[in-house]
Each structure stands twice: as C-alpha cells, then as structure tokens.
Design a protein around this motif. Structure first.
Motif, short mmCIF file in Angstrom:
data_model
loop_
_atom_site.label_atom_id
_atom_site.label_comp_id
_atom_site.label_asym_id
_atom_site.label_seq_id
_atom_site.Cartn_x
_atom_site.Cartn_y
_atom_site.Cartn_z
N HIS A 293 -9.42 -2.48 6.61
CA HIS A 293 -7.79 -2.32 6.33
C HIS A 293 -7.45 -3.33 5.44
O HIS A 293 -6.39 -3.50 4.76
CB HIS A 293 -6.88 -2.44 7.35
N VAL A 294 -8.30 -4.73 5.11
CA VAL A 294 -7.57 -5.73 3.96
C VAL A 294 -8.34 -5.42 2.96
O VAL A 294 -8.10 -5.55 1.77
CB VAL A 294 -8.12 -7.07 4.93
N PHE A 295 -9.74 -5.01 3.05
CA PHE A 295 -10.54 -4.84 2.20
C PHE A 295 -10.39 -3.68 1.16
O PHE A 295 -10.16 -3.64 -0.04
CB PHE A 295 -12.17 -4.56 2.36
N ASN A 296 -9.74 -2.47 1.56
CA ASN A 296 -9.67 -0.89 1.16
C ASN A 296 -8.65 -1.33 0.03
O ASN A 296 -8.49 -0.86 -1.03
CB ASN A 296 -9.46 0.11 2.24
N PRO A 297 -7.57 -1.65 0.61
CA PRO A 297 -6.44 -2.05 -0.43
C PRO A 297 -6.70 -2.71 -1.70
O PRO A 297 -6.07 -2.36 -2.90
CB PRO A 297 -5.11 -2.70 0.23
N PHE A 298 -7.82 -3.66 -1.48
CA PHE A 298 -8.15 -4.47 -2.57
C PHE A 298 -8.77 -3.60 -3.54
O PHE A 298 -8.74 -3.59 -4.77
CB PHE A 298 -8.90 -5.61 -2.15
N LEU A 299 -10.01 -2.58 -2.79
CA LEU A 299 -10.79 -1.73 -3.61
C LEU A 299 -9.86 -0.70 -4.45
O LEU A 299 -9.86 -0.33 -5.56
CB LEU A 299 -11.40 -1.10 -2.71
N ALA A 300 -8.74 -0.32 -3.78
CA ALA A 300 -7.58 0.58 -4.21
C ALA A 300 -7.17 -0.13 -5.65
O ALA A 300 -6.79 0.68 -6.75
CB ALA A 300 -6.64 1.06 -3.40
N LEU A 301 -6.68 -1.32 -5.40
CA LEU A 301 -6.17 -2.08 -6.55
C LEU A 301 -6.98 -2.07 -7.85
O LEU A 301 -6.55 -2.11 -8.84
CB LEU A 301 -5.61 -3.48 -6.23
N THR A 302 -8.40 -2.15 -7.64
CA THR A 302 -9.36 -2.47 -8.66
C THR A 302 -9.50 -1.00 -9.32
O THR A 302 -10.16 -0.90 -10.35
CB THR A 302 -10.59 -3.03 -8.20
N GLN A 303 -8.88 0.11 -8.97
CA GLN A 303 -9.20 1.46 -9.45
C GLN A 303 -10.67 2.03 -9.41
O GLN A 303 -10.87 3.03 -9.86
CB GLN A 303 -8.63 1.52 -10.96
N ILE A 304 -11.48 1.20 -8.98
CA ILE A 304 -12.90 1.42 -8.96
C ILE A 304 -13.29 2.91 -8.12
O ILE A 304 -13.93 3.52 -8.72
CB ILE A 304 -13.74 0.45 -8.07
N PRO A 305 -12.68 3.16 -7.09
CA PRO A 305 -12.99 4.55 -6.49
C PRO A 305 -12.61 5.78 -7.49
O PRO A 305 -13.22 6.51 -7.44
CB PRO A 305 -12.07 4.41 -5.11
#
Lengths: 434, 168
Positions: A293-305
């Motif tokens: 839950h700390v990592f996923n928001p970061f990943l979402a911010l990067t737009q990579i998914p």
C-alpha cells in the motif's frame, strides 16, 4: 526527470534490494516511500509512511488472516491431519498408488482448514511419508505428491493468497474463496489421476496397501467428521451468506480451538507455540500488505501500469495471447521469486490490464493462485520442495523435483481447463447467497 | 562486543517473545468477540461497536508481533544471492541490509508518533465507540520502534558472525 524514469529506477532498485535479501515488505515500503518523495516531495512520502500502517492494521476485513492462520495451526495440534489421512487411507490405501492418492486427498482436506501451502505440506508430510515408506513407495512419488498436495493449501479456501489478492484488487474475499473450491477439487482429481497414470506405467512406484473392511472405512471417515463439520460451517456459512468471510474465520478458529480442548491437545506449551506461530505468520503478511500500500501509489504516480496496459493492448495481440504471455512470465518469475512477492509486485500492473482485456478478476485470481502454486514446486526456489526435503532429508533434491514433474503438468492441464471453461471457477461465486 | 550482543540478544529475544504472546492472547480475545458478535446478531442482540473493538485490537495484534516475526526470520526475503555469496561476505551483506532496514523503521516510528500527536490534537476516533485513534498510533510507533531495535541487533549479530536465530 520524468515520472516514468523515476518509476523505472524504482523498479530496478526494488529488484536489486530484493536480490540482496531485504524482506519483501520493507523493500516495498522503502522504494514506495522514496519514490513518492521523488515525485511529490517529502511531505507526501512521510505522510504515507505514517498513515498506511494504521490504515492496513485496522482494516476489519484483514482480521481474516490471523484467524484462519490460527484455525489451521489449531487443526494441526488437535491431530486432525492424522484423522484426515486415516480416512483417506481407509478408502484409497488398497489401490495401486493409493497411499499417494490418500496423501493428496488428505492435503485437500487439510487445505480447507489452513490457508498456507507450507503448513499443509509439512503437516501432511509428517503423517504420510512414514506410511508411504513402510509400503515401499518410490521416493520420487512419495515426496512429489506431498510437495504438490501441499500447494492445494493456497487454492482451496481459506487461502491467504486469495485474501491478499482481494485486498489489493478490492474484490470480495468471500467470492474469491468460493471461486477456489471447484478448481481446488479439480486439481485434487488431476493430481490423483496423475498418480494413477504413473503407477499404471510403473507399478513399482506405488504398491497397493491392505484393503480395509467397510466397517473400518466408515469408522475412519467418522473420525474425520469433526474436521468436516468445521469445513462445512465455515465454507457453507460464507456460501449461504450466514456470515462474512471474516466472521467465518473467527468461528472456524473457535471451533478448532474447542475441538483441540475436547481432544486434550491444549496445554500452555502447545497453545503458546500455536499463538506464536500464528502471530509470526500474520505479522509478515501484514508487513507485505503495508509495503504494497506504500509501493502501489508510487507505481500509479509513475503511470507505468497505464502505459504498459496501453502498449500491450496496442500490440493487437488477442486477449488470450496477452494472457498467455502473462502466465508464462508468472511461471518464470515463480522459479525465482516467492509467491506473495509476485502477487503484490505484479498486481498493480496486471490487474488493470486484465480488466481492460475483459477477463473476470475473480477468475483471474484463481488462475494467478494456481500459477503461484506452480512456483511453489518449481526449481530452484520452490518453497514446498525445501519443506519436503526437511522431512525427507535422505532424498536428493533432484529426485524430489523429478517426482514433482507429473504434478506440475497436472497443474498446466488444470490451467488449460480453467481458461477454456471459466465457469469452473465462477459457478459458485455467481450462485452464492448474500 | 560479541558477549554484549549475546547478552542483549537474550534480553531482546525474551522481550519480543513476551510481546508476541500478548499479541496471540489478544487474537484469542478477538476470536471470542467475533463468535459472540455473530451469535448475538443472529438473535437480534448485536454487540454495539464490535467492529471498532476488532479494528483497534487488530492493530495491537499486528504490531506487538512485528518484532518477533523479524527476530525469528519470519519476514520473507528472496534468497537468490545466498546461493552465490557465502560465509563472511554474506554476513556483512546482511549487516548492511539490516542496518538500512533498522534506520528506515526509525522513520516509520517517528512518523507514527507524528500521526499519533495529530490524532490526539484533532480527536480522531473510530466509527461507533468513543475509542480515539491516538493510542493506537503510539502502539504502532512502539511496535515499529522495537522492530527497528531488533533489526539493529540482528545487524550486530551478523557483524559479529553470530548464527541466525532459529525458531521451532
């Protein structure tokens, strides 16, 4: 630096730290925190680190994790594994390869009490291996069936794999549990079929045991009745909507505790060991969830998914083709990474893609758990193989891996059937009440 | 140095085990609460705020056990490098990794205290019962603080070449 570049650096750093043996949950928290810092500044990052542990640890739905772990551990100390094996042994023991079939059936039964594959493999292995040795079973078949049978622990509900999938994708835990029932039974059948085929080709792999009279079979089945009762109450309760999955976990743990008291298996030593083992396992699951839950928001911010989804869909591959690529990637990852790590690391990227491709996320949860199961018995880091090795120290690892191969192929067949007939997974959740 | 680390290991080991037992007993209490809540709800006598109590209790269950899980090697890691790097080099690698983890958990502890102080100031609480959030932020801070202490001690054990803690 663009957000995507920060994301790629973050993912690279994540894999480096994982390779350096940093615990999965901490790596995700660390990279997620630093990543959010790099994109949104220190205030946002520190706020996430301060709030997420509270949000996750106070999530009522997650009470299900320690409760089901407790239920499985109590089932272990109350001797239910022995009863289960006894009942399965009474019915299948006289077949060629019958003791191996009994091991698989008992593993399936124990899986309905425990959400952990490792717990299933170690518990049933200790009971079944000496029996198979007594009847001169080939060590490949004996160890292979225990390692494979143990994997049913995370497919047949309750399953910690499904709970983590549900929390990360916001799907219903109850529906996921029910989705695992029929595929779990199918896989149990396929494992037994695989044993039958192996023993037909090479009868010396699993010589038949003595045939028990009907009276003894019924008696043995009756002894496993208490365990069956707990399974019916918990899974039946979820299906009929009598209680939620979390409540089912609490009630199941209570019934297992009651049974352990009745059987006089509870004393301060066994109980304290059970509690310590339960909270130890639960704490690691929570740390992973907090990390995710700390990592996923970061990943979402990067737009990579989003970018990855759009790229894959833009390749004009058929949805089935993309699904196959994903499954092969998971199988390869499963050879090197721990199952939960794959689940928490890949879901933020894969889940939106699966939805866009039009696949049912509940069905995909089942498919993903089966792929994780394959990882549990794949070289070089198949956890269940190491568990079996710890019980059968004299059997070389290579022998265990050779013994596992037919079961691994049975899993591939199960995956194929699930892809061809998704109703196998979706029938029960679609007809559940409540 | 080694002697002090061993002495401290004994003390910390007993302390985190005690905390984990408290966590386990709390879990048993939550199990009883769940059974009571389900039973009473079925006879139209629901326990008011049972969910709030469970949520608050779960925080203590998780964070009282966090350090024990770390102490006994319960937090899973991917052991790929262990096949390549062995002996003293692996111990020094573990020393570095554990030190970083310990430092990171000091930040988590500090942030939990900050959030606890904010919750105290604003009077944040659970939904139905008048249970305030702030003591539970401090439980998280306490659990994280003990976990970071455990990580530092494990780092020291690696530096001294002491064996890993084994659990039954």
């Amino acid at each position: 630096m663009s957000e995507s570049t920060i994301g790629l650096i973050g993912i690279a750093a994540l894999f480096i730290l994982l390779a350096l043996r940093m615990p999965v949950g901490i790596v995700m928290m660390l990279i997620g925190g630093v990543g959010v810092w790099a994109i949104n500044g220190s205030k946002a990052a520190l706020a996430t680190l301060g709030s997420e542990p509270f949000v996750i640890a106070s999530n009522f739905e997650l009470l299900i994790i320690p409760m089901f772990v407790l239920m499985g551990n109590l089932a272990s100390i109350s001797g239910m594994s022995r009863d289960l094996y006894g009942a399965a042994y009474a019915w299948f023991g006289h077949w060629r390869g019958g003791l191996a079939c009994a091991t698989i059936a008992a593993c399936a039964g124990f899986a309905a009490l425990s959400g952990s594959s490792v717990a299933s493999a170690i518990t049933m292995g200790r009971v079944a291996l000496p029996e198979m040795r007594r009847y001169n079973y080939h060590q490949r078949l004996a160890t292979g069936c225990i390692a494979a049978g143990g994997t049913l622990g995370i497919l047949i509900p309750p399953s910690t794999g499904f709970v983590i999938y549900a929390i990360l994708t916001e799907e219903s835990i109850g529906r996921l549990f029910l989705a695992g029932v029929l595929p779990g039974l199918l896989l149990t059948f396929l494992f037994m079929l695989s044993i039958g085929i192996q023993c037909r080709i090479k009868p010396e792999l699993g010589p038949p045991g003595p045939k028990m009279p009907m009276r003894q079979r019924i008696k043995a089945t009756g002894q496993a009745g208490a365990m069956t009762g707990i399974i019916v109450v918990t899974i039946g309760g979820i299906y009929t909507g009598f209680f939620t999955a979390g409540e089912a976990a609490g009630v199941g743990a209570f019934l297992a505790f009651l049974l352990a008291i009745i059987r006089r298996s509870v004393n301060w030593t066994t109980m304290s060991d059970t509690l310590l083992q339960t909270v130890r396992t639960s704490a690691f699951a929570f740390l992973i969830l907090i990390g995710a839950h700390v990592f996923n928001p970061f990943l979402a911010l990067t737009q990579i998914p989003t970018t990855l989804s759009e790229t894959l869909i833009g390749t004009n591959f058929a949805p089935l083709g993309i699904l196959m690529i994903l499954l092969v990637a998971f199988i390869v990852l499963g050879m090197f990474l721990e199952g939960f790590a794959i689940l928490v690391l890949s879901l933020p990227i894969v889940h939106p893609l699966i939805i866009q491709l039009g696949y049912d996320p509940i069905w995909f949860g089942v498919v993903m758990v089966i792929v994780l199961e394959m990882g549990l018995i794949s070289p070089p880091v198949g956890v269940n193989v190491f568990v079996v090795k710890s019980i059968a120290e004299d059997v070389p690892m290579s022998e265990i891996f050779i013994g596992i191969m037919p079961f691994w192929l049975a899993m591939v067949v199960c995956l194929g059937l699930l892809i061809a007939f998704p109703q196998i997974a979706l029938f029960l959740p679609n007809t559940m009440i409540g | 140095m080694e002697r002090y680390v061993l002495k401290l290991s004994d003390a910390v080991g007993s302390c985190v085990r005690f905390l984990a037992l408290v966590s386990g007993l709390l879990l048993m209490a939550l199990m009883m609460l769940t059974v009571a809540a389900v039973s009473l709800r079925k006879i139209n006598q629901p326990i008011f705020g049972a969910q709030d109590i469970s949520e608050a209790g779960l925080i203590a269950v998780v964070f009282f056990a966090m350090a024990y899980s770390g102490w006994t090697g319960g937090h899973i890691a991917v052991d790929l490098i262990g096949n390549v790097v062995k002996g003293r080099a692996l111990q020094m690698l573990d020393f570095g990794v554990r030190l970083v983890c310990g430092l990171f958990f000091i930040i988590v502890t500090w942030m939990s205290i900050e959030h606890g102080l904010d919750a105290l100031e604003y009077g944040d609480g659970f939904n139905l019962l008048p249970i305030l959030h702030w003591p539970f932020y401090f439980i998280i801070a306490f659990g994280s603080g003990v976990f970071s202490l455990v990580l530092f001690l494990l780092a020291a054990r690696s530096a001294c070449g002491l064996p890993e803690i084994k659990v039954k």
